[in-house]
Every structure is written in C-alpha cells, then in structure tokens.
Design a protein around this motif. Structure first.
Motif, PDB file in Angstrom:
ATOM      1  N   LEU A  42       0.862  -1.179   0.000  1.00 55.86           N
ATOM      2  CA  LEU A  42       0.000   0.000   0.000  1.00 55.86           C
ATOM      3  C   LEU A  42       0.895   1.225   0.000  1.00 55.86           C
ATOM      4  N   THR A  43       0.690   2.103  -0.977  1.00 51.35           N
ATOM      5  CA  THR A  43       1.486   3.323  -1.088  1.00 51.35           C
ATOM      6  C   THR A  43       0.602   4.520  -0.769  1.00 51.35           C
ATOM      7  N   ILE A  44       0.984   5.246   0.278  1.00 51.97           N
ATOM      8  CA  ILE A  44       0.302   6.473   0.686  1.00 51.97           C
ATOM      9  C   ILE A  44       1.376   7.534   0.854  1.00 51.97           C
ATOM     10  N   MET A  45       1.201   8.675   0.215  1.00 49.22           N
ATOM     11  CA  MET A  45       2.154   9.786   0.296  1.00 49.22           C
ATOM     12  C   MET A  45       3.579   9.331  -0.039  1.00 49.22           C
ATOM     13  N   GLY A  46       3.698   8.460  -1.052  1.00 52.79           N
ATOM     14  CA  GLY A  46       5.001   8.022  -1.508  1.00 52.79           C
ATOM     15  C   GLY A  46       5.664   6.960  -0.643  1.00 52.79           C
ATOM     16  N   ARG A  47       5.037   6.599   0.472  1.00 57.70           N
ATOM     17  CA  ARG A  47       5.611   5.577   1.358  1.00 57.70           C
ATOM     18  C   ARG A  47       4.915   4.242   1.099  1.00 57.70           C
ATOM     19  N   VAL A  48       5.713   3.192   0.930  1.00 57.43           N
ATOM     20  CA  VAL A  48       5.199   1.860   0.604  1.00 57.43           C
ATOM     21  C   VAL A  48       5.346   0.969   1.831  1.00 57.43           C
ATOM     22  N   LYS A  49       4.221   0.359   2.248  1.00 59.30           N
ATOM     23  CA  LYS A  49       4.230  -0.553   3.400  1.00 59.30           C
ATOM     24  C   LYS A  49       3.399  -1.781   3.048  1.00 59.30           C
ATOM     25  N   PRO A  50       3.828  -2.956   3.536  1.00 62.58           N
ATOM     26  CA  PRO A  50       3.038  -4.165   3.287  1.00 62.58           C
ATOM     27  C   PRO A  50       1.775  -4.195   4.154  1.00 62.58           C
ATOM     28  N   VAL A  51       0.685  -4.710   3.585  1.00 57.82           N
ATOM     29  CA  VAL A  51      -0.571  -4.875   4.331  1.00 57.82           C
ATOM     30  C   VAL A  51      -1.180  -6.226   3.981  1.00 57.82           C
ATOM     31  N   ARG A  52      -2.033  -6.684   4.876  1.00 58.94           N
ATOM     32  CA  ARG A  52      -2.810  -7.917   4.653  1.00 58.94           C
ATOM     33  C   ARG A  52      -4.280  -7.520   4.714  1.00 58.94           C
ATOM     34  N   ILE A  53      -5.004  -7.839   3.663  1.00 64.11           N
ATOM     35  CA  ILE A  53      -6.402  -7.445   3.529  1.00 64.11           C
ATOM     36  C   ILE A  53      -7.263  -8.698   3.574  1.00 64.11           C
ATOM     37  N   GLY A  54      -8.157  -8.762   4.544  1.00 60.35           N
ATOM     38  CA  GLY A  54      -9.123  -9.850   4.576  1.00 60.35           C
ATOM     39  C   GLY A  54     -10.093  -9.670   3.427  1.00 60.35           C
ATOM     40  N   ALA A  55     -10.328 -10.718   2.659  1.00 58.39           N
ATOM     41  CA  ALA A  55     -11.214 -10.613   1.503  1.00 58.39           C
ATOM     42  C   ALA A  55     -11.929 -11.935   1.280  1.00 58.39           C
ATOM     43  N   VAL A  56     -13.225 -11.853   0.975  1.00 59.44           N
ATOM     44  CA  VAL A  56     -14.027 -13.043   0.718  1.00 59.44           C
ATOM     45  C   VAL A  56     -14.725 -12.862  -0.626  1.00 59.44           C
ATOM     46  N   LEU A  57     -14.561 -13.844  -1.482  1.00 58.86           N
ATOM     47  CA  LEU A  57     -15.238 -13.859  -2.778  1.00 58.86           C
ATOM     48  C   LEU A  57     -16.384 -14.843  -2.676  1.00 58.86           C
ATOM     49  N   ASP A  58     -17.604 -14.351  -2.864  1.00 59.21           N
ATOM     50  CA  ASP A  58     -18.779 -15.198  -2.721  1.00 59.21           C
ATOM     51  C   ASP A  58     -19.851 -14.753  -3.707  1.00 59.21           C
ATOM     52  N   ALA A  59     -20.262 -15.639  -4.563  1.00 59.48           N
ATOM     53  CA  ALA A  59     -21.340 -15.391  -5.521  1.00 59.48           C
ATOM     54  C   ALA A  59     -21.116 -14.113  -6.325  1.00 59.48           C
ATOM     55  N   GLY A  60     -19.898 -13.931  -6.824  1.00 57.36           N
ATOM     56  CA  GLY A  60     -19.606 -12.778  -7.663  1.00 57.36           C
ATOM     57  C   GLY A  60     -19.385 -11.479  -6.916  1.00 57.36           C
ATOM     58  N   ARG A  61     -19.360 -11.534  -5.583  1.00 59.21           N
ATOM     59  CA  ARG A  61     -19.099 -10.331  -4.784  1.00 59.21           C
ATOM     60  C   ARG A  61     -17.778 -10.500  -4.042  1.00 59.21           C
ATOM     61  N   LEU A  62     -17.027  -9.429  -3.996  1.00 61.52           N
ATOM     62  CA  LEU A  62     -15.776  -9.412  -3.254  1.00 61.52           C
ATOM     63  C   LEU A  62     -15.943  -8.408  -2.115  1.00 61.52           C
ATOM     64  N   ARG A  63     -15.834  -8.922  -0.884  1.00 60.76           N
ATOM     65  CA  ARG A  63     -16.003  -8.069   0.306  1.00 60.76           C
ATOM     66  C   ARG A  63     -14.797  -8.230   1.200  1.00 60.76           C
ATOM     67  N   GLY A  64     -14.471  -7.152   1.907  1.00 64.50           N
ATOM     68  CA  GLY A  64     -13.364  -7.267   2.842  1.00 64.50           C
ATOM     69  C   GLY A  64     -12.964  -5.943   3.426  1.00 64.50           C
ATOM     70  N   GLY A  65     -11.825  -5.969   4.103  1.00 67.22           N
ATOM     71  CA  GLY A  65     -11.327  -4.750   4.704  1.00 67.22           C
ATOM     72  C   GLY A  65     -10.058  -4.982   5.490  1.00 67.22           C
ATOM     73  N   PHE A  66      -9.524  -3.876   5.988  1.00 65.37           N
ATOM     74  CA  PHE A  66      -8.301  -3.921   6.791  1.00 65.37           C
ATOM     75  C   PHE A  66      -8.160  -2.604   7.538  1.00 65.37           C
ATOM     76  N   THR A  67      -7.219  -2.579   8.460  1.00 63.73           N
ATOM     77  CA  THR A  67      -6.965  -1.387   9.264  1.00 63.73           C
ATOM     78  C   THR A  67      -5.651  -0.755   8.847  1.00 63.73           C
ATOM     79  N   VAL A  68      -5.664   0.559   8.704  1.00 60.19           N
ATOM     80  CA  VAL A  68      -4.463   1.324   8.394  1.00 60.19           C
ATOM     81  C   VAL A  68      -4.123   2.164   9.618  1.00 60.19           C
ATOM     82  N   GLU A  69      -2.893   2.028  10.093  1.00 59.01           N
ATOM     83  CA  GLU A  69      -2.393   2.939  11.129  1.00 59.01           C
ATOM     84  C   GLU A  69      -1.716   4.076  10.391  1.00 59.01           C
ATOM     85  N   GLN A  70      -2.334   5.262  10.439  1.00 59.54           N
ATOM     86  CA  GLN A  70      -1.831   6.387   9.660  1.00 59.54           C
ATOM     87  C   GLN A  70      -0.364   6.686   9.942  1.00 59.54           C
TER      88      GLN A  70
END
Length: 173
Positions: free
Chosen positions: A114-142
C-alpha cells in the motif's frame, strides 16, 4: 470465477471509516468517507494464488458521506472543511493517488504493498469472494505511513491513528 476485470465506483463501494480520540472526542464525528474515483484491475485465476489485484484511488475524490456522533450534525460547510483538511493531511497536490499492488492472493486474504504519500508498506487485507461479490477490509495505522492524524482544538480532538478501510464489490459477469 476466472478472468480479467476492470472495476470502479459503478461496481461497488470503497469506504474509509475514522474514529476520534482525545478529550474533545464528543465534539467530533466518526466519519465515513467514500472513494468516488478509483480503479481496480483484477486478474482472477485458478489456482487463486496465480491471481493479482491493483487498486488506484484519487485522493481528490474522497468524499465525506456520514458523520456519526458529535454534538451537532455535519453541515455541508463541515464536509467541505473536512475534505480540505484531508487533502492537506494527505498532501494531495504532491501525492494525488493511493495505490495497492498485490504480492500474494490467498483464499481469504490478499497481501500487498500500500502506497500512501510516496511511502510503501506491506498490508494484509481480509477478503471473501462469494457469488460474484468481493467483500473485505483492513486497518491502516496512519502513523505507519508518516501521516499525522488530524487534530483540532490544540489537540483536544483528534482522529484516531487507526482507520478502517472496507469494500464491497460486484465482479462483472
């Protein structure tokens, strides 16, 4: 579901949810901010680890949708002021985009940079693909990206460092 997909705001919602901290937190609002201009390029393959995702969000197109809590409801003037402050905090003139590029796709999570303001940091995003829908999320510590969470009233009211990102998308087809 295999294929190459180009997604955007017509295919679902990409939301940012903020919280408050500090002594003056009762005066502020927990915000729901929607990315109104974004693109996602999804390569869906089997096995799933052969898939990839790239997302680009225009910082200028982050719009305040809701403000929960607070002493008074959000006004249009409040929304405009928050947007102005958001652009300033994220230095939108210098860094007009936030990007995510996957490095690994699993059954229930996507890892990437994830690149924000030119800074690149690794993240893990929970994501579920079900019946053609992709849902998920994660937390960003600013602060991890060098972002100083917005504060007002000499620091008595401030945005919490943790911001929740969530998405709910329909895959075409």
């Amino acid at each position: 579901m295999e294929g190459t997909f180009e997604l955007g705001p017509d295919d679902g919602r990409l939301l940012v949810r903020t919280g408050r901290s500090g002594l003056g937190r009762r005066a502020g609002h927990d915000l729901t901010i929607e990315a109104t201009r974004w693109t996602a390029a999804v390569e869906a393959r089997e096995p799933r680890d052969a898939s990839s995702v790239e997302v680009t969000v225009d910082v200028d197109a982050l719009e305040v949708r809701e403000g929960a809590g607070g002493v008074k409801p959000l006004t249009d003037q409040d929304r405009a002021e928050i947007k102005k402050n958001l652009r300033k905090v994220l230095d939108a003139q210098r860094y007009p985009r936030i990007t995510f590029v996957s490095t690994a796709v699993g059954e229930d999570a996507v890892e990437g940079d994830l690149t924000i303001m030119g800074r690149v940091k690794p993240v893990r995003i929970g994501a579920v693909l079900d019946a053609g829908r992709l849902r998920g999320g994660f937390t960003v510590e600013q602060s991890r990206w060098g972002i100083k969470p917005y504060s007002a009233f000499f620091g008595a009211l401030r945005l919490a460092d943790e911001v929740e990102i969530e998405f709910d998308l329909r895959l075409p087809g």
